[in-house]
Design an enzyme around this catalytic site. Structure first.
Site, PDB file in Angstrom:
ATOM      1  N   ASP A   1      31.303  42.404  41.617  1.00 41.25           N
ATOM      2  CA  ASP A   1      32.923  42.637  41.617  1.00 41.25           C
ATOM      3  C   ASP A   1      33.147  42.098  40.091  1.00 41.25           C
ATOM      4  O   ASP A   1      34.562  41.551  39.772  1.00 41.25           O
ATOM      5  CB  ASP A   1      34.114  42.657  42.660  1.00 41.25           C
TER       6      ASP A   1
ATOM      7  N   ASP B   1      36.458  34.889  44.057  1.00 34.08           N
ATOM      8  CA  ASP B   1      36.543  36.310  44.848  1.00 34.08           C
ATOM      9  C   ASP B   1      34.888  36.509  44.875  1.00 34.08           C
ATOM     10  O   ASP B   1      34.361  37.238  44.257  1.00 34.08           O
ATOM     11  CB  ASP B   1      37.434  37.009  43.499  1.00 34.08           C
TER      12      ASP B   1
END
Length: 287
Positions: free
Chosen positions: A168, A192
């Protein structure tokens, strides 16, 4: 500020002294700036599965290892215990990825502790010691864009050589940190990682790596248009598949597929798009 309930447990355990402020609230988690002794760190509180908006989790969790066969069976059945185990595995995936990537030399926040669904880790800072901005909040000269793009392509390669694909990666989960005595050296830090996948064990890894690299190309291409004509994604993956990729492998940014080769990434995108459209249609029909 008053400690949120999820952080109060860490205060009681002596892992956190005080909660300074909320730093951000995203699709996956809420992040707070905290004090631990003389150090300022951040605490990431993962949202429960029914309170987050991240989609297609099944693609990311494919072939992830779990502690034991009982958990694996429960997760497959979707029982209450299985959902709890799946949630715990999702949360701990970021911790595992951070340690794995830090050991491989990838610039990621240093993890310190993971307790009761809260990840304590390094607070990445800017030249003034404040929380570092995300790339999407920064404008770059063409030279800066090319330099940071090259650095991040190197990080993608380093991650892949460690067996990890971010899954991502974009300008929204890369911070621009500073170092040096005068804070003049700027460098990107990747954050993340709960959706990080095993490059060899996940059938979607190629598609995800292609998308990660395309996101970098498109973002930095706004500042340095020549980058839009590069093709690092397929070049990196083809070298990886051939066993020819290491952190020092020279890259050209160009790729010519072999005659008659199938563009697997495009095929997978078409399949995913069709699946999403069918899911949306079913949802409309159920309303």
């Amino acid at each position: 500020m008053k400690a949120p309930p999820r952080l109060q447990t860490l205060v009681d355990e002596g892992l956190i002294d005080t909660v300074v402020r909320q730093l951000m609230s995203g699709k996956e988690a809420m992040v707070y700036v905290v004090r631990c002794g003389d150090e300022t760190r951040c605490a990431k509180i993962y949202k429960e599965a029914n309170n987050r908006s991240f989609r297609q989790a099944v693609d990311y969790t494919e072939n992830r290892k779990v502690k034991n066969s009982r958990q694996a069976r429960a997760m497959a059945k979707g029982s209450k215990f299985g959902r709890q185990a799946q949630e715990a595995a999702w949360q701990s995936a970021e911790v595992d990825a951070l340690y794995r990537l830090a050991a491989a030399g990838v610039r990621v926040p240093q993890p310190y502790n993971f307790f009761d669904g809260v990840l304590l880790m390094e607070l990445v800072t800017d030249a003034d010691g404040d929380a570092a901005p995300r790339l999407n909040d920064v404008a770059f000269t063409p030279e800066q864009a090319k330099a940071h793009h090259a650095t991040l392509i190197g990080e993608v390669v380093r991650m892949l050589c460690a067996g990890v694909v971010h899954g991502d990666l974009s300008e929204f989960n890369i911070l621009l940190a500073h170092s040096g005595e005068d804070g003049s050296e700027a460098f990107p830090v990747i954050i993340d990682l709960p959706q990080a996948v095993d490059a060899a064990g996940n059938n979607h890894a190629q598609r995800m790596l292609m998308r990660d690299v395309a996101n970098l190309r498109d973002f930095f291409g706004q500042f340095a248009p020549a980058l839009k004509r590069t093709a690092y994604g397929p070049e990196i993956w083809s070298l990886y598949q051939a066993g020819l990729l290491d952190i020092d492998t020279p890259l050209t940014g160009q790729y010519t597929p072999a005659p008659g080769a199938v563009d697997l990434a495009s095929v997978m995108r078409e399949i995913d798009d069709a699946r999403d459209e069918d899911a949306a249609r079913r949802e409309r029909m159920a309303q």
